[in-house]
Design a protein around this motif. Structure first.
Motif, PDB file in Angstrom:
ATOM      1  N   ILE A   1       0.850  -1.186   0.000  1.00  0.00           N
ATOM      2  CA  ILE A   1       0.000   0.000   0.000  1.00  0.00           C
ATOM      3  C   ILE A   1       0.890   1.242   0.000  1.00  0.00           C
ATOM      4  N   ASP A   2       0.747   2.066  -1.009  1.00  0.00           N
ATOM      5  CA  ASP A   2       1.454   3.350  -1.104  1.00  0.00           C
ATOM      6  C   ASP A   2       2.933   3.264  -0.758  1.00  0.00           C
ATOM      7  N   GLY A   3       3.644   2.334  -1.340  1.00  0.00           N
ATOM      8  CA  GLY A   3       5.079   2.216  -1.127  1.00  0.00           C
ATOM      9  C   GLY A   3       5.480   1.375   0.073  1.00  0.00           C
ATOM     10  N   VAL A   4       4.525   0.888   0.841  1.00  0.00           N
ATOM     11  CA  VAL A   4       4.835   0.039   1.997  1.00  0.00           C
ATOM     12  C   VAL A   4       4.519  -1.410   1.641  1.00  0.00           C
ATOM     13  N   GLU A   5       5.527  -2.269   1.810  1.00  0.00           N
ATOM     14  CA  GLU A   5       5.338  -3.705   1.591  1.00  0.00           C
ATOM     15  C   GLU A   5       5.239  -4.396   2.944  1.00  0.00           C
ATOM     16  N   ILE A   6       4.254  -5.286   3.079  1.00  0.00           N
ATOM     17  CA  ILE A   6       4.076  -6.076   4.293  1.00  0.00           C
ATOM     18  C   ILE A   6       4.590  -7.481   3.991  1.00  0.00           C
ATOM     19  N   SER A   7       5.526  -7.954   4.818  1.00  0.00           N
ATOM     20  CA  SER A   7       6.082  -9.293   4.607  1.00  0.00           C
ATOM     21  C   SER A   7       6.259  -9.994   5.953  1.00  0.00           C
TER      22      SER A   7
ATOM     23  N   VAL B   1      -6.067 -14.689  23.456  1.00  0.00           N
ATOM     24  CA  VAL B   1      -5.164 -13.540  23.303  1.00  0.00           C
ATOM     25  C   VAL B   1      -3.833 -14.052  22.766  1.00  0.00           C
ATOM     26  N   THR B   2      -3.283 -13.340  21.791  1.00  0.00           N
ATOM     27  CA  THR B   2      -1.976 -13.711  21.257  1.00  0.00           C
ATOM     28  C   THR B   2      -1.332 -12.506  20.605  1.00  0.00           C
ATOM     29  N   ALA B   3      -0.160 -12.728  20.022  1.00  0.00           N
ATOM     30  CA  ALA B   3       0.597 -11.652  19.378  1.00  0.00           C
ATOM     31  C   ALA B   3       0.831 -11.979  17.912  1.00  0.00           C
ATOM     32  N   GLY B   4       0.927 -10.922  17.117  1.00  0.00           N
ATOM     33  CA  GLY B   4       1.214 -11.060  15.696  1.00  0.00           C
ATOM     34  C   GLY B   4       2.438 -10.236  15.336  1.00  0.00           C
ATOM     35  N   TYR B   5       3.157 -10.717  14.338  1.00  0.00           N
ATOM     36  CA  TYR B   5       4.401 -10.080  13.935  1.00  0.00           C
ATOM     37  C   TYR B   5       4.452  -9.934  12.422  1.00  0.00           C
ATOM     38  N   LEU B   6       5.219  -8.960  11.947  1.00  0.00           N
ATOM     39  CA  LEU B   6       5.385  -8.739  10.518  1.00  0.00           C
ATOM     40  C   LEU B   6       6.485  -7.720  10.294  1.00  0.00           C
ATOM     41  N   THR B   7       6.845  -7.535   9.029  1.00  0.00           N
ATOM     42  CA  THR B   7       7.840  -6.549   8.641  1.00  0.00           C
ATOM     43  C   THR B   7       7.192  -5.572   7.677  1.00  0.00           C
ATOM     44  N   LEU B   8       7.420  -4.278   7.908  1.00  0.00           N
ATOM     45  CA  LEU B   8       6.893  -3.209   7.055  1.00  0.00           C
ATOM     46  C   LEU B   8       8.083  -2.507   6.403  1.00  0.00           C
ATOM     47  N   THR B   9       8.169  -2.549   5.074  1.00  0.00           N
ATOM     48  CA  THR B   9       9.278  -1.936   4.348  1.00  0.00           C
ATOM     49  C   THR B   9       8.734  -0.804   3.492  1.00  0.00           C
ATOM     50  N   ASN B  10       9.259   0.389   3.729  1.00  0.00           N
ATOM     51  CA  ASN B  10       8.781   1.601   3.059  1.00  0.00           C
ATOM     52  C   ASN B  10       9.762   1.988   1.956  1.00  0.00           C
ATOM     53  N   SER B  11       9.334   1.897   0.712  1.00  0.00           N
ATOM     54  CA  SER B  11      10.198   2.278  -0.406  1.00  0.00           C
ATOM     55  C   SER B  11       9.957   3.720  -0.843  1.00  0.00           C
ATOM     56  N   SER B  12       9.025   4.415  -0.200  1.00  0.00           N
ATOM     57  CA  SER B  12       8.724   5.795  -0.593  1.00  0.00           C
ATOM     58  C   SER B  12       9.698   6.786   0.042  1.00  0.00           C
ATOM     59  N   ASP B  13       9.645   8.019  -0.415  1.00  0.00           N
ATOM     60  CA  ASP B  13      10.528   9.070   0.083  1.00  0.00           C
ATOM     61  C   ASP B  13       9.991   9.780   1.312  1.00  0.00           C
TER      62      ASP B  13
ATOM     63  N   PRO C   1      10.104   4.567   8.634  1.00  0.00           N
ATOM     64  CA  PRO C   1      10.873   5.670   8.054  1.00  0.00           C
ATOM     65  C   PRO C   1      10.922   5.604   6.531  1.00  0.00           C
ATOM     66  N   ALA C   2      11.125   6.785   5.905  1.00  0.00           N
ATOM     67  CA  ALA C   2      11.308   6.840   4.455  1.00  0.00           C
ATOM     68  C   ALA C   2      12.469   5.936   4.084  1.00  0.00           C
TER      69      ALA C   2
END
Length: 174
Positions: A37-43, A56-68, A108-109
């Protein structure tokens, strides 16, 4: 025969050394995005299997922002849970680390935000149906500006049978 017996350990070390110097046969796999979404990749999304029938539990992921420009994750939800919150381990006034809800996660950008055990993470409360490893758990992330993206988080085993929700949430008002 004695000389041969003495050479076996040396040959083993030499073979092991050669194997260690051998180049990798395949490069490390690039993290594949499950949503964008808008330059952010969820992996790398994953939801820990709740222990002992808890909801109750926890979730994890990585957010990579390719935008400026920096992006902000401001919320999360799931039709399979009462609520999903953004959480972090923060130091309290007594210096002890405690889990607390946070209003947003900044990506972060040209940077990355990692939601992982012991740091930022999603807390999932009131899971409506029992889960088992291998299930898919639908999640929708909300970014600043009410931009939303949905994807499935695979449910994974929790070897320690302890989740982020096992401590620090007793009597927690949210």
């Amino acid at each position: 025969m004695t000389l041969f017996v003495r050479l076996i350990p040396l040959l083993s070390i030499a073979c092991a050394g050669l194997a260690a110097c051998e180049p990798a046969k395949t490069p490390p796999a690039r993290m594949l995005a499950v949503a964008k979404i808008d330059g952010v990749e969820i992996s790398e999304p994953r939801l820990r299997l709740p222990p002992n029938g808890r909801d109750v539990t926890a979730g994890y992921l990585t957010l990579t922002n390719s935008s400026d420009k920096a992006q902000k994750l401001v919320g999360a939800s799931s039709p399979k849970a009462q609520r999903v919150e953004l959480h972090a381990h923060l130091k309290g006034a007594d210096g002890m680390a405690q889990m607390r809800q946070v209003e947003q996660v900044e990506i972060p950008a040209k940077g990355t935000a990692v939601l992982a055990p012991g740091g930022l993470h999603l807390m999932v409360f009131g899971i409506k149906d029992p889960l088992k490893a291998g299930d898919s758990f639908p999640v929708e992330l909300t970014f600043a500006g009410n931009r939303k993206v949905g994807f499935a988080m695979p449910v994974v085993e929790n070897p320690s049978q302890k989740t982020e929700g096992d401590t620090g949430h007793g009597g927690h008002p949210h």
